[in-house]
Write an enzyme that holds these catalytic residues in place. Structure first.
Site, mmCIF file in Angstrom:
data_model
loop_
_atom_site.group_PDB
_atom_site.id
_atom_site.type_symbol
_atom_site.label_atom_id
_atom_site.label_comp_id
_atom_site.label_asym_id
_atom_site.label_seq_id
_atom_site.Cartn_x
_atom_site.Cartn_y
_atom_site.Cartn_z
ATOM 1 C CB ALA A 151 -0.926 0.001 1.216
ATOM 2 C CB SER A 184 2.446 -0.141 5.397
ATOM 3 O OG SER A 184 3.635 -0.347 6.146
ATOM 4 C CG ASP A 185 6.305 2.520 0.541
ATOM 5 O OD1 ASP A 185 7.384 2.033 0.955
ATOM 6 O OD2 ASP A 185 6.229 3.214 -0.486
ATOM 7 C CD1 TRP A 186 10.975 -0.188 5.505
ATOM 8 C CD2 TRP A 186 9.353 -1.071 4.282
ATOM 9 N NE1 TRP A 186 11.160 -1.556 5.494
ATOM 10 C CE2 TRP A 186 10.166 -2.122 4.752
ATOM 11 C CE3 TRP A 186 8.247 -1.398 3.504
ATOM 12 C CZ2 TRP A 186 9.926 -3.467 4.457
ATOM 13 C CZ3 TRP A 186 8.012 -2.726 3.205
ATOM 14 C CH2 TRP A 186 8.835 -3.741 3.673
#
Length: 749
Positions: free
Chosen positions: A199, A232-234
């Site tokens: 995401a 999630s993206d970081w």
């Protein structure tokens, strides 16, 4: 129930609430949480997508100290190959390197579309077209996962700029979202089932991607049937509880503050359902167990073979933009070739940011050219021309001019330095550094036999195009850039790359020019469906180089286009046959491109859209017939009223050729639509004209107000026909119940 399902349920029933929550939060920068009490280990996930970037320690980011890995061409370059089998081979090689380094998930591929050439991360994405991105993405994901390594399809969704990337809201209508920005994700999910989807940071229509229930649950899982986890993206999670409730399974990186305690408290207070935790934990266990089962502690890979693959991929990706016959080069013993440009000695072969690979080796263009030309007793002189940042001065310029004057041919490498294209920052223009242009123009003025070689990850303006004899788009070609350049310049490899994005003359010509980068935290996708070649077609704006363009050292003739049927319906696939001949004197590869053009539509639609392609190799003089398949979705639009795909009936033209603006073969096709899907969904606020255009609606209005309708003049009808049906309650023509009854009967059909 399968054994793994039983195992998952057994583990879940033994876990505490806190242990289940911990599965949804990373253990550190790159791994999941273990549950040591139950013997559950953790799995590792590391950056891709054009090679493995694994830090020596899981706690470090590892951009500058990653373990050595093969640096393949970036996604932008791979897309220029239009070669699905090559994308598959790269995916298999990266999977082997993951297994050898105990990595269970590689973070890629990136399949977001190139909405604007200014996108700082464009080098990491395939194309401006979702069909090309789909096919390459499917091949890559399938190949990686066939070897027991997971992928992470990213960045979901509308991650099309770096400007304010963690807060910007992409405002996009549902039709544009479905037909463009979600299409590649949909195809990869349905055809390849990636283990994970990442995401994005940004918002979509005001909701963060990590908290977007419509995207993460309703579309991704319920509609497309996604079986993996959403990560999630970081650093992209803003509200952990909201993200979990929306369908996000794993927050990275970890550990995330005191989220375990906070979420456990919410569950105990019944503010957050434990079922949400259980669902995410169950999905996490499925992927963790799969990753642990697929580990191969003794795995290794052949570095030399992977470098050879990187070289093949690089040479296949290069696009010949101009050639007046100077290429391929024919070395003459005793002659001299000038190689000019700092990129020749210190090549830029990948993008900057999280995908930056510590290459196992790097073939520099200068060394590769010296080795090849030296075999033919050709002297190579080198001048840097400009510095690392792209600046030049009198001394550097004079050195370049001296080298060029005394040579028979000048090869000038120019393009975009690291600072121009990087994760985290967009470009502000499409120009190369002034120093690059200045050096090339000066060299071309004194050396009529000048070849320009472009090193860049996205479209650039080329003001000196008319001053050089040839232009080769080398892109960001990976660690084998130098040897691959020699392959193409020498003719050992016949260039076959085609542009996967349009090159404009000027930034003001680009589709998103008036809507990028946005303001007040919002970027409107005001160009709608018209990005890339779709925009240039409908606006009749001529680009510098069109989508799908690329020259060869041979020539091809398109002879015949045949369709398997003259008319189809939604249950009838269509086979398109194209006859292609290599009319030149050497073997070569051509990309056959098939586009669909509606003759007339009730929707605003692009002039034409790419729907199928194939890369074909032919010997000199050889003829082949290529068959490509089209299905109902290739003729469909997304009907926002029905929230469904509609195969719109009518007349279409099928076009085929080697470039989006050079499609010599055409054939007509009739599409027969199910009448039920062609009918509009009418509401109380639909106009009188819309009801009159519907057979049932016209009959109902005629029965209740026929005398009034028939008695009006043309000018009066022009006034009342656009008025919503419900408004006629105000004028006493209908009761509210009559309006509701008419609407219900029309929509029942």
């Amino acid at each position: 129930m399968t054994a793994s399902d039983q195992q998952i349920n057994d583990l879940l029933t033994q876990m505490t609430l806190e242990e289940k929550i911990s599965l949804t939060i990373g253990q550190d920068m790159w791994s999941t949480h273990p549950v040591e009490r139950l013997g559950l280990g953790s799995i590792n996930m590391n950056d891709g997508p054009h090679g493995l970037r694994k830090p020596p320690e899981n706690s470090s980011i590892g951009i500058v100290d990653a373990l050595p890995a093969t640096c393949f061409p970036t996604a932008a370059a791979v897309a220029s190959t239009w070669d699905v089998d090559l994308a598959r081979a790269i995916g298999a090689a990266i999977a082997q390197e993951c297994l050898a380094n105990n990595v269970q998930i590689v973070l890629g591929p990136g399949i977001n579309l190139k909405r604007t050439p200014l996108g700082g991360r464009n080098f990491e994405y395939y194309s401006e077209d979702p069909v090309l991105a789909s096919e390459l993405g499917v091949a890559f994901v399938q190949a990686v996962q066939e070897h027991g390594v997971g992928t992470s399809l990213k960045h979901f969704a509308c991650n099309n700029q770096e400007f304010e990337r963690m807060t910007i809201s992409a405002e996009v209508d549902q039709r544009t979202l479905r037909e463009l920005y979600l299409l590649a994700f949909e195809q990869v999910v349905k055809r390849a089932q990636p283990w994970t989807i990442m995401a994005a940071y940004n918002k979509i229509n005001g909701i963060y991607a990590t908290e977007h229930k419509q995207l993460l649950s309703e579309i991704l899982r319920d509609e497309w049937g996604f079986e993996g986890i959403v990560v999630s993206d970081w650093g992209a999670v803003n509200d952990k509880a909201a993200a979990l409730s929306a369908g996000l399974d794993l927050e990275m990186p970890g550990p995330a503050l005191n989220h375990v305690e906070l979420l456990a408290d919410l569950v105990r207070k019944e503010t957050l359902s434990e079922t949400v935790i259980d669902d995410a934990a169950r999905r996490m266990l499925k992927i963790i167990l799969r990753g642990l089962e697929q580990r191969q502690p003794a795995a290794s890979y052949d570095q030399a073979a992977h470098h050879a693959l990187a070289r093949r991929a690089a040479s296949e990706s290069m696009v010949l933009l101009k050639n007046d016959g100077i290429l391929p080069l024919r070395p003459v013993a005793g002659s001299r070739v000038a190689v000019i440009g700092n990129f020749a000695q210190k090549p830029r072969y990948q993008g900057a940011g999280s995908s930056e690979i510590n290459a196992t080796q790097v073939d520099t263009p200068l060394e590769a050219l010296q080795a090849w030309l030296g075999e033919h007793t050709v002297e190579v002189t080198f001048a840097s021309g400009y510095d690392h940042d792209g600046n030049t001065n009198e001394a550097l310029l004079n050195e370049a001019l001296a080298a060029a004057k005394d040579a028979s041919v000048s090869l000038v490498l120019v393009g975009l330095p690291d600072a121009y294209e990087t994760e985290g920052a967009d470009r502000t223009h499409i120009n190369m550094p002034a120093g690059h242009n200045q050096v090339l123009e000066a060299v071309a003025a004194v050396q009529p036999h000048t070849v320009a070689i472009l090193i860049n990850g996205s479209a650039v303006s080329i003001p000196w195009l008319g001053q050089v004899r040839a232009v080769l788009e080398a892109g960001l070609a990976g660690q084998a850039v130098g040897s691959a350049l020699v392959d193409v310049l020498s003719g050992t490899v016949n260039p076959s790359g085609k542009l996967a994005e349009t090159f404009p003359y000027d930034l003001v010509d680009t589709p998103a020019y008036l809507n990028y980068p946005g303001e007040a935290g919002v970027v409107r996708y005001g160009e709608g469906l018209f990005i890339g070649y779709r925009y240039y077609d409908v606006r009749k704006v001529k680009p510098l180089f069109p989508f799908g363009y690329g020259l060869s050292y041979t020539t091809f003739r398109y002879d015949q286009l045949a369709l398997s049927a003259s008319s189809i319906d939604d249950a009838t696939p269509l086979t398109v046959s194209v006859t292609l001949t290599n009319t030149g004197d050497r073997a070569g590869k051509e990309v056959v491109q098939v586009y669909v053009k509606p003759t007339k539509s009730s929707y605003l639609r692009p002039v034409k859209e790419l729907r199928a392609f194939a890369k074909v190799e032919l010997a000199a003089g050889e003829t082949k017939t290529i068959e490509l398949s089209l299905a109902a979705r290739d003729f469909s639009v997304y009907d926002q009223q029905r929230a469904a795909w509609r195969m719109e009936g009518g007349e279409y033209t099928i076009l085929a050729g080697g470039c989006s603006d050079d499609l010599p073969l055409v054939a007509d096709l009739t599409v027969n639509e199910d009448p039920r899907s062609a009918r509009k969904v009418l509401t109380r606020m639909s106009s009188i004209k819309e009801f009159l255009d519907d057979p049932i609606g016209a009959e109902l209005l005629q029965a209740s107000a026929g005398a009034f309708i028939d008695g009006q003049s043309a000018s009066t009808r022009a006034i009342f026909e656009p008025i919503p049906l419900a408004k006629f309650v105000n004028f006493g023509f209908f009761e509210p119940s009559q309006v509701d009854e008419i609407v219900a009967k029309v929509n029942q059909g």
